[in-house]
Write an enzyme that holds these catalytic residues in place. Sequence first.
Site, PDB file in Angstrom:
ATOM      1  CB  ALA A  63      -0.696  -0.307   1.068  1.00 18.28           C
ATOM      2  N   GLY A  64       2.363   1.156  -0.371  1.00 25.05           N
ATOM      3  CA  GLY A  64       3.227   2.100  -0.279  1.00 25.05           C
ATOM      4  C   GLY A  64       3.734   2.370   0.614  1.00 25.05           C
ATOM      5  CG  ASP A  66       3.573   2.651   7.732  1.00 22.44           C
ATOM      6  OD1 ASP A  66       2.806   2.954   9.079  1.00 22.44           O
ATOM      7  OD2 ASP A  66       4.337   1.681   8.416  1.00 22.44           O
ATOM      8  CG  LEU A  67       0.155   6.935   4.170  1.00 25.09           C
ATOM      9  CD1 LEU A  67      -1.005   7.518   3.042  1.00 25.09           C
ATOM     10  CD2 LEU A  67       1.141   7.740   3.515  1.00 25.09           C
ATOM     11  CG  HIS A  85      16.334   7.059  -4.596  1.00 19.14           C
ATOM     12  ND1 HIS A  85      16.829   8.315  -4.773  1.00 19.14           N
ATOM     13  CD2 HIS A  85      14.720   7.357  -4.388  1.00 19.14           C
ATOM     14  CE1 HIS A  85      15.709   9.613  -4.831  1.00 19.14           C
ATOM     15  NE2 HIS A  85      14.003   8.259  -4.968  1.00 19.14           N
ATOM     16  CG  ASP A 140       8.398   8.935  -3.541  1.00 26.80           C
ATOM     17  OD1 ASP A 140       7.438   7.876  -3.895  1.00 26.80           O
ATOM     18  OD2 ASP A 140       7.705   9.362  -2.848  1.00 26.80           O
TER      19      ASP A 140
HETATM   20  C1  LHQ Z   1      -1.811   1.354   5.542  1.00 24.34           C
HETATM   21  C2  LHQ Z   1      -1.510   1.537   4.486  1.00 24.34           C
HETATM   22  C3  LHQ Z   1      -0.619   3.019   4.556  1.00 24.34           C
HETATM   23  C4  LHQ Z   1      -0.182   3.152   6.683  1.00 24.34           C
HETATM   24  C5  LHQ Z   1      -3.370   1.243   4.382  1.00 24.34           C
HETATM   25  N1  LHQ Z   1      -0.026   3.024   5.890  1.00 24.34           N
HETATM   26  N2  LHQ Z   1      -1.638   1.947   7.437  1.00 24.34           N
HETATM   27  C6  LHQ Z   1       5.260   8.891   0.737  1.00 24.34           C
HETATM   28  C7  LHQ Z   1       5.319   9.354   1.911  1.00 24.34           C
HETATM   29  C8  LHQ Z   1       7.256   9.665   1.913  1.00 24.34           C
HETATM   30  C9  LHQ Z   1       8.183   8.604   1.317  1.00 24.34           C
HETATM   31  C10 LHQ Z   1       8.312   8.235   0.342  1.00 24.34           C
HETATM   32  O1  LHQ Z   1       6.896   8.064  -0.665  1.00 24.34           O
HETATM   33  C11 LHQ Z   1       5.518   8.475  -0.559  1.00 24.34           C
HETATM   34  C12 LHQ Z   1       5.420   7.854  -1.832  1.00 24.34           C
HETATM   35  C13 LHQ Z   1       4.201   6.814  -0.849  1.00 24.34           C
HETATM   36  O2  LHQ Z   1       3.788   6.037  -1.107  1.00 24.34           O
HETATM   37  S1  LHQ Z   1       2.023   7.936  -1.159  1.00 24.34           S
HETATM   38  C14 LHQ Z   1       0.851   6.948  -0.725  1.00 24.34           C
HETATM   39  C15 LHQ Z   1       0.967   6.153  -0.309  1.00 24.34           C
HETATM   40  N3  LHQ Z   1      -0.304   5.241  -0.061  1.00 24.34           N
HETATM   41  C16 LHQ Z   1      -1.660   5.494  -0.122  1.00 24.34           C
HETATM   42  O3  LHQ Z   1      -1.523   7.044  -0.524  1.00 24.34           O
HETATM   43  C17 LHQ Z   1      -2.315   4.260   0.266  1.00 24.34           C
HETATM   44  C18 LHQ Z   1      -3.286   4.850   1.148  1.00 24.34           C
HETATM   45  N4  LHQ Z   1      -3.954   3.411   1.651  1.00 24.34           N
HETATM   46  C19 LHQ Z   1      -5.225   3.232   0.741  1.00 24.34           C
HETATM   47  O4  LHQ Z   1      -5.750   3.835  -0.008  1.00 24.34           O
HETATM   48  C20 LHQ Z   1      -5.663   2.091   1.162  1.00 24.34           C
HETATM   49  O5  LHQ Z   1      -5.324   1.197   1.881  1.00 24.34           O
HETATM   50  C21 LHQ Z   1      -5.615   0.761  -0.515  1.00 24.34           C
HETATM   51  C22 LHQ Z   1      -6.205   1.656  -1.446  1.00 24.34           C
HETATM   52  C23 LHQ Z   1      -4.574   0.751   0.166  1.00 24.34           C
HETATM   53  C24 LHQ Z   1      -7.123  -0.124   0.074  1.00 24.34           C
HETATM   54  O6  LHQ Z   1      -8.425   0.336   0.463  1.00 24.34           O
HETATM   55  P1  LHQ Z   1      -8.477  -0.964   1.273  1.00 24.34           P
HETATM   56  O7  LHQ Z   1      -8.481  -2.774   1.276  1.00 24.34           O
HETATM   57  O8  LHQ Z   1     -10.064  -0.582   1.585  1.00 24.34           O
HETATM   58  O9  LHQ Z   1      -8.186  -1.297   2.717  1.00 24.34           O
HETATM   59  P2  LHQ Z   1      -7.739  -0.286   4.161  1.00 24.34           P
HETATM   60  O10 LHQ Z   1      -7.772   1.262   4.013  1.00 24.34           O
HETATM   61  O11 LHQ Z   1      -9.161  -0.842   4.617  1.00 24.34           O
HETATM   62  O12 LHQ Z   1      -7.046  -0.535   4.653  1.00 24.34           O
HETATM   63  C25 LHQ Z   1      -6.587  -2.013   5.677  1.00 24.34           C
HETATM   64  C26 LHQ Z   1      -5.193  -1.427   6.874  1.00 24.34           C
HETATM   65  O13 LHQ Z   1      -4.454  -1.037   6.414  1.00 24.34           O
HETATM   66  C27 LHQ Z   1      -5.530  -0.022   7.409  1.00 24.34           C
HETATM   67  O14 LHQ Z   1      -5.945  -0.463   9.131  1.00 24.34           O
HETATM   68  P3  LHQ Z   1      -6.747  -1.111  10.240  1.00 24.34           P
HETATM   69  O15 LHQ Z   1      -6.084  -0.844  11.394  1.00 24.34           O
HETATM   70  O16 LHQ Z   1      -7.762   0.620   9.680  1.00 24.34           O
HETATM   71  O17 LHQ Z   1      -6.920  -2.390   9.753  1.00 24.34           O
HETATM   72  C28 LHQ Z   1      -5.180   0.877   7.182  1.00 24.34           C
HETATM   73  O18 LHQ Z   1      -5.268   1.866   7.413  1.00 24.34           O
HETATM   74  C29 LHQ Z   1      -3.527   0.655   6.857  1.00 24.34           C
HETATM   75  N5  LHQ Z   1      -3.452   1.070   5.870  1.00 24.34           N
HETATM   76  N6  LHQ Z   1      -2.829   1.416   3.756  1.00 24.34           N
HETATM   77  N7  LHQ Z   1       0.180   3.408   3.491  1.00 24.34           N
END
Ligand code: LHQ
Length: 258
Positions: A63-64, A66-67, A85, A140
Site C-alpha cells: 500500500a505504499g 507507511d502513512l 532509491h 516518487d
Molecule cells: C495503511 C496504509 C499505508 C499505513 C493501508 N500506511 N497503513 C510518501 C511519503 C514519504 C516517503 C516516500 O514516498 C511516499 C510515497 C507514497 O507511497 S504516497 C502513497 C501512500 N499510500 C497511499 O496513499 C495508499 C493508502 N491506502 C489506501 O488508500 C487503501 O488502504 C488501499 C486503497 C491501499 C486499500 O484499501 P482497502 O482494501 O479498503 O484497505 P484499508 O484501507 O481498510 O486498509 C487496511 C489496513 O491497512 C488499515 O488499517 P486498520 O487498522 O484500519 O485495519 C489501513 O489503515 C492500513 N493501511 N494503507 N499506506
Amino acid sequence: MTYRHLTLTERDGALRVALDRPEVLNALNLELLAELADALTGPAAEPRVRAVLLTGTGRAFCAGADLGSTAVDADIGAVLEGYYHPVVRAVAALEKPVVAGVNGVAAGAGLSLAAACDVRVAAHTATFALGFTGIGLALDAGSSYFLSRLIGPGRTLELAFGNRRVDAAEALRIGLVERVLDGPDFADDVMGVVRALASGPTLAYALVKAEVRAALDNTLGEQLAFEAEAQARAGASDDAREGIRAFVEKRAPRYGGR
Ligand code: LHQ
C-alpha cells in the site's frame, strides 16, 4: 541478516521475497525498506539465485509508504534517497529476472516498486492506484520514470491526476502489467513462473535486461553497438552452446545459467 518485515524462501534457484506486514497491507516503513535493499543486494545477488519474485503476504502487494510512521514534516527527499532509491537501484542492478508478483492492491510507492521490476505478473483480483496525489504528493520512487515508459506519459498523468483504482484487466490492457493469472492459487502459480525463469539461460536474460534498459536512452547506432557486444558475450556462453546443441539433438536444453 534476519528480517523482521520480509519472508524469504528459495526453491530451484528462484528466490521469493515477500513483504510481510499484512496488518498494514505491507506498507513500507524505513526498517522494511532497509531490509529489502539488503535482501536484493545480498541473498538475491547470490549466483545460485537465478530469478527473483517480489510479492506480498496476505491480501495486498503493497500500500505504499507507511502513512502511520511517515512524519508530515519529514525530509521526504532524504528518505527517498536513503531508503527508496537503494531498492529501485538494486532491482535494476540484479543480473537476473526480477518479477513483481502483484497478489493484491499495489498503491503509491508499492506501485513504484512493481513498476521498477522487470516483469509484472498480477492476480486477476489485484488492483492498482497511484495514491500519491490523493494525499497531496507528487510521484516518487521511480514511478514517473517507469510508468511513463510502461504505459506512456498520457496514461501516467491520467492515473496520477485521477488517482482512480485500476483492476487487473485494465492493467493488462494498458501495459501496467504483462500477465494476469486466473487460477485460485496465485502464490503457487507465480512461483511456477519464476522457477521456470530460474531454469533459463540466466546470462542471456541479464544481457537482455541490460539491452532493453539501454534501448530506452540510446540512439539506434549506439544500441546496435550495445547489442553486438551483448551478443558476443551471450554467444560465447556455455548456455548458448547447450541451447544450440539441444536444438540439433531435438531435446530440451539444460541451462546452467552461464
Ligand atoms: C495503511 C496504509 C499505508 C499505513 C493501508 N500506511 N497503513 C510518501 C511519503 C514519504 C516517503 C516516500 O514516498 C511516499 C510515497 C507514497 O507511497 S504516497 C502513497 C501512500 N499510500 C497511499 O496513499 C495508499 C493508502 N491506502 C489506501 O488508500 C487503501 O488502504 C488501499 C486503497 C491501499 C486499500 O484499501 P482497502 O482494501 O479498503 O484497505 P484499508 O484501507 O481498510 O486498509 C487496511 C489496513 O491497512 C488499515 O488499517 P486498520 O487498522 O484500519 O485495519 C489501513 O489503515 C492500513 N493501511 N494503507 N499506506
